[in-house]
Design a protein around this motif. Structure first.
Motif, PDB file in Angstrom:
ATOM      1  N   GLU A   4     -20.453 -29.493 -78.923  1.00 29.75           N
ATOM      2  CA  GLU A   4     -18.726 -28.092 -78.285  1.00 29.75           C
ATOM      3  C   GLU A   4     -17.981 -28.938 -79.680  1.00 29.75           C
ATOM      4  O   GLU A   4     -17.847 -30.849 -79.724  1.00 29.75           O
ATOM      5  CB  GLU A   4     -18.423 -28.732 -76.985  1.00 29.75           C
ATOM      6  CG  GLU A   4     -18.989 -27.859 -76.320  1.00 29.75           C
ATOM      7  CD  GLU A   4     -19.254 -28.391 -74.699  1.00 29.75           C
ATOM      8  OE1 GLU A   4     -18.421 -28.589 -74.346  1.00 29.75           O
ATOM      9  OE2 GLU A   4     -19.501 -26.787 -74.306  1.00 29.75           O
ATOM     10  N   ILE A   5     -16.934 -28.087 -79.866  1.00 29.07           N
ATOM     11  CA  ILE A   5     -15.575 -30.005 -80.641  1.00 29.07           C
ATOM     12  C   ILE A   5     -13.999 -29.974 -79.722  1.00 29.07           C
ATOM     13  O   ILE A   5     -14.035 -28.739 -79.379  1.00 29.07           O
ATOM     14  CB  ILE A   5     -14.662 -28.918 -81.886  1.00 29.07           C
ATOM     15  CG1 ILE A   5     -16.476 -29.030 -82.742  1.00 29.07           C
ATOM     16  CG2 ILE A   5     -13.760 -29.108 -82.252  1.00 29.07           C
ATOM     17  CD1 ILE A   5     -16.196 -28.209 -84.018  1.00 29.07           C
ATOM     18  N   VAL A  81     -11.027 -38.411 -69.028  1.00 27.94           N
ATOM     19  CA  VAL A  81     -11.859 -38.825 -70.366  1.00 27.94           C
ATOM     20  C   VAL A  81     -13.232 -38.353 -70.583  1.00 27.94           C
ATOM     21  O   VAL A  81     -14.413 -38.227 -71.409  1.00 27.94           O
ATOM     22  CB  VAL A  81     -10.788 -38.057 -71.268  1.00 27.94           C
ATOM     23  CG1 VAL A  81     -11.631 -36.824 -73.140  1.00 27.94           C
ATOM     24  CG2 VAL A  81     -10.021 -37.944 -70.744  1.00 27.94           C
ATOM     25  N   THR A  82     -13.385 -39.945 -70.208  1.00 33.10           N
ATOM     26  CA  THR A  82     -14.795 -41.052 -70.830  1.00 33.10           C
ATOM     27  C   THR A  82     -15.734 -40.288 -70.331  1.00 33.10           C
ATOM     28  O   THR A  82     -16.864 -39.833 -70.319  1.00 33.10           O
ATOM     29  CB  THR A  82     -14.863 -41.835 -70.984  1.00 33.10           C
ATOM     30  OG1 THR A  82     -13.731 -42.483 -71.002  1.00 33.10           O
ATOM     31  CG2 THR A  82     -15.659 -43.163 -71.195  1.00 33.10           C
ATOM     32  N   GLN A  83     -15.454 -39.978 -68.641  1.00 35.06           N
ATOM     33  CA  GLN A  83     -16.253 -39.650 -67.742  1.00 35.06           C
ATOM     34  C   GLN A  83     -17.351 -37.923 -68.300  1.00 35.06           C
ATOM     35  O   GLN A  83     -18.557 -38.216 -68.342  1.00 35.06           O
ATOM     36  CB  GLN A  83     -15.586 -39.411 -66.052  1.00 35.06           C
ATOM     37  CG  GLN A  83     -16.720 -39.325 -65.344  1.00 35.06           C
ATOM     38  CD  GLN A  83     -16.100 -39.750 -63.871  1.00 35.06           C
ATOM     39  OE1 GLN A  83     -14.539 -39.907 -63.712  1.00 35.06           O
ATOM     40  NE2 GLN A  83     -16.294 -38.664 -62.929  1.00 35.06           N
ATOM     41  N   LEU A  84     -16.217 -37.135 -68.500  1.00 37.72           N
ATOM     42  CA  LEU A  84     -16.060 -35.519 -68.892  1.00 37.72           C
ATOM     43  C   LEU A  84     -17.305 -36.161 -69.956  1.00 37.72           C
ATOM     44  O   LEU A  84     -18.324 -35.099 -70.194  1.00 37.72           O
ATOM     45  CB  LEU A  84     -14.806 -34.833 -69.295  1.00 37.72           C
ATOM     46  CG  LEU A  84     -15.030 -33.676 -69.452  1.00 37.72           C
ATOM     47  CD1 LEU A  84     -15.342 -33.049 -67.420  1.00 37.72           C
ATOM     48  CD2 LEU A  84     -13.918 -33.365 -69.297  1.00 37.72           C
ATOM     49  N   TYR A  88     -20.740 -34.500 -71.111  1.00 32.10           N
ATOM     50  CA  TYR A  88     -21.382 -33.272 -71.691  1.00 32.10           C
ATOM     51  C   TYR A  88     -21.120 -33.407 -72.982  1.00 32.10           C
ATOM     52  O   TYR A  88     -21.536 -32.186 -73.988  1.00 32.10           O
ATOM     53  CB  TYR A  88     -19.780 -31.950 -71.858  1.00 32.10           C
ATOM     54  CG  TYR A  88     -19.714 -31.596 -70.337  1.00 32.10           C
ATOM     55  CD1 TYR A  88     -19.829 -30.606 -69.939  1.00 32.10           C
ATOM     56  CD2 TYR A  88     -19.077 -31.821 -69.534  1.00 32.10           C
ATOM     57  CE1 TYR A  88     -20.273 -30.048 -68.928  1.00 32.10           C
ATOM     58  CE2 TYR A  88     -18.607 -31.786 -67.890  1.00 32.10           C
ATOM     59  CZ  TYR A  88     -19.755 -30.160 -67.992  1.00 32.10           C
ATOM     60  OH  TYR A  88     -19.751 -30.036 -66.646  1.00 32.10           O
ATOM     61  N   GLN A  89     -21.029 -34.852 -73.379  1.00 29.73           N
ATOM     62  CA  GLN A  89     -21.779 -35.315 -74.450  1.00 29.73           C
ATOM     63  C   GLN A  89     -21.426 -34.124 -76.194  1.00 29.73           C
ATOM     64  O   GLN A  89     -21.818 -33.625 -77.353  1.00 29.73           O
ATOM     65  CB  GLN A  89     -22.960 -34.601 -74.938  1.00 29.73           C
ATOM     66  CG  GLN A  89     -23.993 -35.746 -74.154  1.00 29.73           C
ATOM     67  CD  GLN A  89     -23.472 -37.563 -74.641  1.00 29.73           C
ATOM     68  OE1 GLN A  89     -23.879 -37.797 -75.592  1.00 29.73           O
ATOM     69  NE2 GLN A  89     -23.558 -38.304 -73.667  1.00 29.73           N
ATOM     70  N   HIS A 151     -21.969 -42.936 -84.321  1.00 32.72           N
ATOM     71  CA  HIS A 151     -21.470 -42.644 -83.799  1.00 32.72           C
ATOM     72  C   HIS A 151     -21.077 -41.340 -82.811  1.00 32.72           C
ATOM     73  O   HIS A 151     -20.341 -40.494 -83.721  1.00 32.72           O
ATOM     74  CB  HIS A 151     -20.058 -43.886 -83.294  1.00 32.72           C
ATOM     75  CG  HIS A 151     -20.924 -45.059 -83.665  1.00 32.72           C
ATOM     76  ND1 HIS A 151     -21.051 -45.561 -84.513  1.00 32.72           N
ATOM     77  CD2 HIS A 151     -21.225 -46.366 -82.667  1.00 32.72           C
ATOM     78  CE1 HIS A 151     -21.776 -47.096 -83.884  1.00 32.72           C
ATOM     79  NE2 HIS A 151     -21.942 -47.296 -83.009  1.00 32.72           N
ATOM     80  N   ARG A 152     -20.920 -41.056 -81.761  1.00 34.75           N
ATOM     81  CA  ARG A 152     -20.488 -39.493 -81.191  1.00 34.75           C
ATOM     82  C   ARG A 152     -19.887 -40.472 -79.803  1.00 34.75           C
ATOM     83  O   ARG A 152     -20.239 -40.328 -79.325  1.00 34.75           O
ATOM     84  CB  ARG A 152     -21.818 -39.096 -81.148  1.00 34.75           C
ATOM     85  CG  ARG A 152     -22.563 -37.996 -82.202  1.00 34.75           C
ATOM     86  CD  ARG A 152     -22.118 -37.233 -83.097  1.00 34.75           C
ATOM     87  NE  ARG A 152     -22.966 -36.628 -84.435  1.00 34.75           N
ATOM     88  CZ  ARG A 152     -22.482 -37.805 -84.729  1.00 34.75           C
ATOM     89  NH1 ARG A 152     -22.055 -38.538 -85.357  1.00 34.75           N
ATOM     90  NH2 ARG A 152     -23.863 -37.087 -85.842  1.00 34.75           N
ATOM     91  N   PRO A 153     -18.743 -39.497 -79.125  1.00 33.09           N
ATOM     92  CA  PRO A 153     -18.264 -38.024 -80.542  1.00 33.09           C
ATOM     93  C   PRO A 153     -17.126 -39.011 -81.379  1.00 33.09           C
ATOM     94  O   PRO A 153     -16.965 -40.345 -81.181  1.00 33.09           O
ATOM     95  CB  PRO A 153     -17.196 -37.499 -79.349  1.00 33.09           C
ATOM     96  CG  PRO A 153     -16.610 -38.240 -78.196  1.00 33.09           C
ATOM     97  CD  PRO A 153     -17.800 -40.079 -77.852  1.00 33.09           C
TER      98      PRO A 153
END
Ligand SMILES: Cc1cc2nc3c(=O)[nH]c(=O)nc-3n(C[C@H](O)[C@H](O)[C@H](O)COP(=O)(O)OP(=O)(O)OC[C@H]3O[C@@H](n4cnc5c(N)ncnc54)[C@H](O)[C@@H]3O)c2cc1C
Length: 328
Positions: A4-5, A81-84, A88-89, A151-153
């Motif tokens: 996802e973007i 947002v970090t938790q999310l 969901y990566q 690194h991701r995202p």
């Protein structure tokens, strides 16, 4: 399942910020067949925003509704947002380079131990699928293409106005309501004060007339104002024009001012430094008027007029005022 973007959606005073829709549009274009576009929507009453987000190009909305999320809060949003993102990566997270995005994006990047590329002015995938994040560098004297291969995202902020507003298409998508546990509150929220501001006339104008330090007199600026008015356009300026008090800061064009994409940009007495030109690179047609035939702006202009603006602008004004006679 497709990667996802993500686009973080900014809601202010009950409205989606234009930059969020611009980024959904760009994410849609980047996503092609390989990715899904997801909008990260937070706040209190979220339903009214679903339709515009789908129409702008979102495939999916992650909706996190909570009264504490009505306004952006530095103690809650980065953790949320970090938790999310951990769950969901996403491959990419895009945010507007606004006061909110500039606070949130680096905080989330730090918490996820990834990079944050700030103030991008272009985004593309290369043939290998690497995201090219293009930013003005060295005081905008060069454009740097930055990649984040390890690194991701990949997290990037993008200035408002860089990408066009997407054309609304009749489409719909999935809505996923999430109930995340909010990070512990460290601030006591008392009141949000709405300071009335109107969007800069430059952003919406299809014709922009701008002056630089070459104008240098009240009479000169009056002429430019008249030209802008006759063309039904807006008046802007360069950094020196703002510093000298001829143009308000809100009308400054360039790296530290507004990024605009008018159909016609008329630059008068402007040398064409990169820091200025970065703000008009998406203009459809650039006309430059400068008395120095070696001025760098002529390298980028579609039409150049070499001469003193004090001679040329009155001719243009005269032409426009009499144009009905001319065309008769
Ligand atoms: C980090 C950083 C950020 C910056 N951000 C911005 C930004 O966002 N926006 C911005 O604009 N600048 C910005 N600048 C400043 C930028 O580098 C330039 O200094 C500025 O754009 C130059 O403005 P100018 O073209 O008006 O002036 P000048 O470079 O002085 O050019 C004036 C031009 O007018 C011409 N001229 C003079 N008299 C006449 C006449 N009678 N008729 C016709 N032509 C005439 C001259 O030949 C000359 O080419 C930034 C600088 C830095 C370091």
């Amino acid at each position: 399942m497709k990667s996802e973007i993500w686009v973080f959606i900014e809601i202010r005073w009950g409205k989606i910020m234009e930059v969020s829709l611009e980024l959904i549009g760009k994410a849609r274009e980047l996503a092609s067949q390989d990715y899904e576009v997801a909008a990260i929507l937070t706040g209190d009453n979220l339903e009214p925003f679903f339709c515009p987000l789908f129409e702008a190009g979102a495939d999916k909305i992650y909706a996190i509704a909570h009264p504490a999320l009505t306004c952006y809060r530095n103690d809650l949003y980065p953790g949320l947002v970090t938790q999310l993102a951990k769950e969901y990566q996403p491959a990419v997270i895009l945010m507007g380079a606004t006061v909110v995005g500039r606070d949130l994006a680096p905080a989330v990047a730090a918490l996820l131990n990834t990079g944050c590329i700030a103030d991008c002015c272009q985004l593309n995938f290369d043939p290998q699928g690497e995201l090219l994040q293009i930013v003005p560098a060295f005081g905008a004297h060069a454009m740097a293409t930055i990649i984040t291969p390890k690194h991701r995202p990949k997290i990037a902020t993008i200035r408002p106005g860089v990408f066009p507003k997407p054309k609304n298409a009749s489409r719909t998508g999935k809505i996923e309501y999430l109930s995340l546990s909010l990070p512990s509150e460290r601030l006591i929220f008392q009141e949000a004060i709405h300071e009335a501001t109107s969007p800069s006339s430059l952003i919406v104008a299809s014709i922009v007339v701008a002056g630089g330090s070459g104008i240098g007199s009240r009479g000169g600026w009056d002429m430019l104002q008249e030209l802008a008015a006759l063309l039904n356009g807006a008046l802007g300026g360069t950094r020196p024009a703002v510093d000298d008090g001829w143009v308000p800061e809100s009308q400054m064009i360039g790296q530290s001012g507004q990024i605009i994409r008018p159909d016609l940009y008329i630059a008068v007495g402007i040398s064409g430094d990169m820091q200025h030109m970065v703000g008009v690179q998406e203009a459809k047609v650039i006309v430059a008027i400068n008395k120095d035939k070696r001025a760098p702006i002529f390298q980028q202009a579609d039409y150049g007029i070499v001469g003193d603006y004090k001679v040329i602008i009155p001719l243009m004004l005269n032409f426009l005022k009499n144009k009905e006679e001319v065309f008769r």
